[in-house]
Design a protein around this motif. Structure first.
Motif, PDB file in Angstrom:
ATOM      1  N   GLN A   1      39.181 -35.316 -47.547  1.00  0.00           N
ATOM      2  CA  GLN A   1      39.069 -34.145 -48.416  1.00  0.00           C
ATOM      3  C   GLN A   1      37.660 -34.016 -48.985  1.00  0.00           C
TER       4      GLN A   1
ATOM      5  N   SER B   1      42.860 -40.108 -46.763  1.00  0.00           N
ATOM      6  CA  SER B   1      43.080 -38.684 -47.030  1.00  0.00           C
ATOM      7  C   SER B   1      42.092 -38.162 -48.064  1.00  0.00           C
TER       8      SER B   1
ATOM      9  N   SER C   1      46.187 -45.186 -46.454  1.00  0.00           N
ATOM     10  CA  SER C   1      46.413 -43.805 -46.016  1.00  0.00           C
ATOM     11  C   SER C   1      45.933 -42.818 -47.062  1.00  0.00           C
TER      12      SER C   1
ATOM     13  N   PRO D   1      50.103 -38.228 -44.800  1.00  0.00           N
ATOM     14  CA  PRO D   1      48.810 -38.898 -44.927  1.00  0.00           C
ATOM     15  C   PRO D   1      48.697 -40.043 -43.950  1.00  0.00           C
TER      16      PRO D   1
ATOM     17  N   ASN E   1      48.751 -38.032 -35.335  1.00  0.00           N
ATOM     18  CA  ASN E   1      49.232 -37.845 -36.697  1.00  0.00           C
ATOM     19  C   ASN E   1      50.722 -37.604 -36.680  1.00  0.00           C
TER      20      ASN E   1
ATOM     21  N   GLN F   1      42.523 -36.152 -39.407  1.00  0.00           N
ATOM     22  CA  GLN F   1      43.827 -35.639 -39.805  1.00  0.00           C
ATOM     23  C   GLN F   1      43.926 -34.182 -39.394  1.00  0.00           C
TER      24      GLN F   1
END
Length: 105
Positions: free
Chosen positions: A25, A21, A17, A104, A67, A96
């Motif tokens: 990003q 994430s 996770s 996450p 999510n 996400q």
């Protein structure tokens, strides 16, 4: 022994996770999605968990993802609302909800 196995599985899932994430990003793309379902999972031991399921299209392919979110976001959004998400272009199934208040994946 069962506790060790359960802890190991939790660690692997949590590590993946965080990896996803960080990928989102660093290399993610922002797009819009439509909320198609909201769900609450209740547990006496852990309390309520809030989920938003959303649908989006990327390169003419449709995706449905989910999510876990905090109650505040869950309460603000309704089915059919548009929501900003972040996807990984090379694997859009990794996505996400674009908010500082989500769990996450």
């Amino acid at each position: 022994m069962i506790l060790i196995i359960a802890a190991s599985i939790f660690y692997i899932v949590y590590r993946n996770s965080l990896k996803n994430s960080k990928l989102l990003q660093r290399s993610g793309t922002n797009i819009e999605a439509v909320i198609i379902e909201k769900d609450i999972s209740s547990s006496d031991e852990y309390g309520d968990k809030y989920y938003i399921r959303y649908q989006f299209t990327y390169h003419n392919e449709s995706f449905i993802e989910e999510n876990r979110v905090f109650e505040e976001l869950y309460d603000r959004k309704e089915v059919n609302d548009t929501i900003s998400i972040r996807i990984l272009p090379e694997n859009p199934k990794i996505s996400q909800i674009k908010s500082s208040r989500v769990f996450p994946r």
